[in-house]
Design a protein around this motif. Sequence first.
Motif, PDB file in Angstrom:
ATOM      1  N   GLU A 105       2.878   5.863  -7.270  1.00 53.42           N
ATOM      2  CA  GLU A 105       1.887   6.323  -8.245  1.00 53.42           C
ATOM      3  C   GLU A 105       1.388   7.733  -7.940  1.00 53.42           C
ATOM      4  OE1 GLU A 105      -1.214   3.399  -8.457  1.00 53.42           O
ATOM      5  OE2 GLU A 105       0.205   1.781  -8.864  1.00 53.42           O
ATOM      6  N   ASP A 106       2.005   8.387  -6.981  1.00 55.84           N
ATOM      7  CA  ASP A 106       1.592   9.727  -6.574  1.00 55.84           C
ATOM      8  C   ASP A 106       0.086   9.806  -6.324  1.00 55.84           C
ATOM      9  OD1 ASP A 106       3.989  11.038  -6.318  1.00 55.84           O
ATOM     10  OD2 ASP A 106       4.030  11.710  -8.397  1.00 55.84           O
ATOM     11  N   VAL A 107      -0.416   8.820  -5.598  1.00 58.58           N
ATOM     12  CA  VAL A 107      -1.831   8.799  -5.230  1.00 58.58           C
ATOM     13  C   VAL A 107      -2.064   9.913  -4.217  1.00 58.58           C
ATOM     14  CG1 VAL A 107      -3.637   7.418  -4.116  1.00 58.58           C
ATOM     15  CG2 VAL A 107      -1.970   6.318  -5.617  1.00 58.58           C
ATOM     16  N   PRO A 108      -3.122  10.690  -4.409  1.00 56.38           N
ATOM     17  CA  PRO A 108      -3.388  11.767  -3.448  1.00 56.38           C
ATOM     18  C   PRO A 108      -3.729  11.197  -2.070  1.00 56.38           C
ATOM     19  CG  PRO A 108      -4.984  11.808  -5.265  1.00 56.38           C
ATOM     20  CD  PRO A 108      -4.091  10.649  -5.476  1.00 56.38           C
TER      21      PRO A 108
ATOM     22  N   ASP B 297      -0.204  13.759   4.056  1.00 59.02           N
ATOM     23  CA  ASP B 297       1.087  13.399   4.641  1.00 59.02           C
ATOM     24  C   ASP B 297       0.897  12.660   5.957  1.00 59.02           C
ATOM     25  OD1 ASP B 297       2.429  14.541   2.529  1.00 59.02           O
ATOM     26  OD2 ASP B 297       2.833  16.429   3.585  1.00 59.02           O
ATOM     27  N   VAL B 298      -0.086  13.084   6.725  1.00 59.19           N
ATOM     28  CA  VAL B 298      -0.354  12.456   8.024  1.00 59.19           C
ATOM     29  C   VAL B 298      -0.774  10.997   7.827  1.00 59.19           C
ATOM     30  CG1 VAL B 298      -1.852  12.505  10.055  1.00 59.19           C
ATOM     31  CG2 VAL B 298      -0.919  14.632   9.142  1.00 59.19           C
ATOM     32  N   ALA B 299      -1.657  10.732   6.887  1.00 61.61           N
ATOM     33  CA  ALA B 299      -2.125   9.370   6.636  1.00 61.61           C
ATOM     34  C   ALA B 299      -0.968   8.483   6.185  1.00 61.61           C
ATOM     35  CB  ALA B 299      -3.242   9.373   5.598  1.00 61.61           C
TER      36      ALA B 299
ATOM     37  N   VAL C 202       0.838  -1.197   0.000  1.00 64.01           N
ATOM     38  CA  VAL C 202       0.000   0.000   0.000  1.00 64.01           C
ATOM     39  C   VAL C 202       0.873   1.246   0.000  1.00 64.01           C
ATOM     40  CG1 VAL C 202      -1.645   1.360   1.369  1.00 64.01           C
ATOM     41  CG2 VAL C 202      -1.992  -1.105   1.079  1.00 64.01           C
ATOM     42  N   VAL C 203       1.855   1.297   0.890  1.00 65.46           N
ATOM     43  CA  VAL C 203       2.734   2.471   0.998  1.00 65.46           C
ATOM     44  C   VAL C 203       3.523   2.667  -0.295  1.00 65.46           C
ATOM     45  CG1 VAL C 203       4.767   3.404   2.184  1.00 65.46           C
ATOM     46  CG2 VAL C 203       2.890   2.426   3.517  1.00 65.46           C
TER      47      VAL C 203
END
Length: 78
Positions: free
Chosen positions: A49-52, A55-57, A42-43
């Motif tokens: 893929e520069d998924v939106p 930063d906190v998540a 996931v990370v």
Amino acid sequence: MNIEHHDLAHEFPEHREKIHHLKLDNAHFAKLFDAYHHLTKVVERLEGEDVPVSDVALENQKKERIQLKDQLYAMLVA
């Protein structure tokens, strides 16, 4: 972006054989192993893929991955 892979065999090559045996013989290790590798995918996908994502998540997921890695390492060296 260059993504560094964090699979356990790459992180702890000296424990490759023990990782394999623990996955087969220890249900708790296997569960943590699966959770670690799922979170790693996931990370890496989010970063690669520069998924939106906030930063906190992303940082929280990385912290969770580190906690899993610490638990797995403790089991490897026990």
